[in-house]
Design a protein around this motif. Structure first.
Motif, PDB file in Angstrom:
ATOM      1  N   UNK A   1      26.034  -2.694  -4.127  1.00 32.10           N
ATOM      2  CA  UNK A   1      26.914  -3.728  -4.681  1.00 32.10           C
ATOM      3  C   UNK A   1      28.349  -3.222  -4.820  1.00 32.10           C
ATOM      4  N   UNK A   2      28.510  -2.000  -5.320  1.00 32.75           N
ATOM      5  CA  UNK A   2      29.857  -1.439  -5.470  1.00 32.75           C
ATOM      6  C   UNK A   2      30.505  -1.225  -4.108  1.00 32.75           C
ATOM      7  N   UNK A   3      29.724  -0.785  -3.134  1.00 36.78           N
ATOM      8  CA  UNK A   3      30.256  -0.607  -1.777  1.00 36.78           C
ATOM      9  C   UNK A   3      30.761  -1.936  -1.212  1.00 36.78           C
ATOM     10  N   UNK A   4      29.945  -2.971  -1.324  1.00 34.34           N
ATOM     11  CA  UNK A   4      30.360  -4.277  -0.813  1.00 34.34           C
ATOM     12  C   UNK A   4      31.569  -4.827  -1.549  1.00 34.34           C
ATOM     13  N   UNK A   5      31.586  -4.669  -2.873  1.00 33.97           N
ATOM     14  CA  UNK A   5      32.710  -5.159  -3.667  1.00 33.97           C
ATOM     15  C   UNK A   5      33.995  -4.417  -3.315  1.00 33.97           C
TER      16      UNK A   5
ATOM     17  N   UNK B   1      17.658   0.761  -9.638  1.00 36.18           N
ATOM     18  CA  UNK B   1      18.927   0.152 -10.043  1.00 36.18           C
ATOM     19  C   UNK B   1      20.112   0.870  -9.404  1.00 36.18           C
ATOM     20  N   UNK B   2      19.996   2.183  -9.234  1.00 35.46           N
ATOM     21  CA  UNK B   2      21.079   2.942  -8.618  1.00 35.46           C
ATOM     22  C   UNK B   2      21.310   2.547  -7.168  1.00 35.46           C
ATOM     23  N   UNK B   3      20.228   2.301  -6.431  1.00 37.71           N
ATOM     24  CA  UNK B   3      20.372   1.861  -5.036  1.00 37.71           C
ATOM     25  C   UNK B   3      21.065   0.502  -4.977  1.00 37.71           C
ATOM     26  N   UNK B   4      20.627  -0.419  -5.838  1.00 38.06           N
ATOM     27  CA  UNK B   4      21.231  -1.758  -5.853  1.00 38.06           C
ATOM     28  C   UNK B   4      22.698  -1.681  -6.264  1.00 38.06           C
ATOM     29  N   UNK B   5      22.989  -0.883  -7.301  1.00 38.24           N
ATOM     30  CA  UNK B   5      24.368  -0.771  -7.782  1.00 38.24           C
ATOM     31  C   UNK B   5      25.272  -0.122  -6.738  1.00 38.24           C
ATOM     32  N   UNK B   6      24.759   0.877  -6.030  1.00 31.79           N
ATOM     33  CA  UNK B   6      25.569   1.538  -4.998  1.00 31.79           C
ATOM     34  C   UNK B   6      25.937   0.570  -3.881  1.00 31.79           C
TER      35      UNK B   6
ATOM     36  N   UNK C   1      34.323   5.049   1.447  1.00 26.14           N
ATOM     37  CA  UNK C   1      33.321   4.037   1.086  1.00 26.14           C
ATOM     38  C   UNK C   1      31.965   4.357   1.724  1.00 26.14           C
ATOM     39  N   UNK C   2      31.987   4.778   2.985  1.00 21.25           N
ATOM     40  CA  UNK C   2      30.738   5.093   3.688  1.00 21.25           C
ATOM     41  C   UNK C   2      30.046   6.301   3.061  1.00 21.25           C
ATOM     42  N   UNK C   3      30.825   7.322   2.710  1.00 22.02           N
ATOM     43  CA  UNK C   3      30.239   8.505   2.056  1.00 22.02           C
ATOM     44  C   UNK C   3      29.635   8.140   0.707  1.00 22.02           C
ATOM     45  N   UNK C   4      30.337   7.269  -0.013  1.00 19.21           N
ATOM     46  CA  UNK C   4      29.807   6.813  -1.300  1.00 19.21           C
ATOM     47  C   UNK C   4      28.487   6.070  -1.111  1.00 19.21           C
ATOM     48  N   UNK C   5      28.426   5.214  -0.096  1.00 22.39           N
ATOM     49  CA  UNK C   5      27.206   4.444   0.154  1.00 22.39           C
ATOM     50  C   UNK C   5      26.046   5.351   0.556  1.00 22.39           C
TER      51      UNK C   5
END
Length: 200
Positions: free
Chosen positions: A35-39, A28-33, A61-65
């Motif tokens: 999704x948040x990056x794209x949003x 779920x963390x991979x999917x959420x990361x 954003x890239x570092x967060x992803x």
């Protein structure tokens, strides 16, 4: 403490094993990361800022992803390989996000209770933050508890496996020792040798 898969210590709410909850958190963390990056990339007002600001925002954003995906992949890797140290980055990452959420919530509360008059849009955003961030904080706390329990579970399981294996074979290198022969001389022989060595 003797290791057992069914110990309550290794369960969340005494019913779900931590290896399942932590695996779910990793996926779920991979999917959420992502999704948040794209949003974030979509809603960020790129046209309102200069190039330097946009580059900084895109770097963040890239570092967060990369950081978020890597941390959650390490969770799955640790579960598969039984490596409890792989959980440490996730614990630090979740703790960091929890601190950010707490700071954001406090800032929003400060904006609402301050004497400065807020615009309707800012007031609405502050109220949304106060409603959303504490909820996310509770979820992150549960995730952190699950990962912490899973780290303990993997550590105990790895120790149990290591103790159950046969001891490693040790190679013993035998160095041959040469016997040193000693020449024994009698008293008479020593005198004879001494006389032959004396000059005439």
């Amino acid at each position: 403490m003797e290791f057992s898969e069914n110990l309550e210590l290794f369960k969340v709410f005494k019913c779900i094993h931590v290896k399942y909850t932590t695996g779910f958190c990793g996926i779920l963390g991979i999917i959420a990361t992502i999704a948040v990056f794209g949003f974030g990339v979509v809603i960020f007002p790129w046209n309102l800022y200069e190039t330097a600001v946009n580059v900084t925002a895109m770097t963040a954003f890239a570092c967060f992803l990369v950081g978020g995906v890597t941390v959650h992949i390490l969770i799955l890797h640790g579960l598969y390989e039984i490596r409890f140290r792989s959980m440490i980055p996730a614990i630090l990452y979740q703790s960091f996000l929890m601190c950010l959420n707490a700071i954001t919530t406090l800032i929003a509360i400060g904006e609402l209770v301050s004497e400065n008059e807020l615009s309707p849009r800012d007031e609405k955003m502050a109220r949304i933050v106060i409603c959303v961030c504490p909820t996310i904080l509770v979820i992150q706390s549960l995730v952190l508890i699950s990962i912490g329990k899973c780290r303990l579970y993997l550590q105990c399981k790895r120790r149990h496996i290591r103790n159950g294996l046969p001891p490693p074979v040790r190679e013993v290198i035998i160095i041959p020792t040469n016997k040193v022969s000693h020449m024994e001389l009698s008293v008479d022989d020593s005198y004879a040798v001494a006389e032959t060595m004396m000059p005439n």
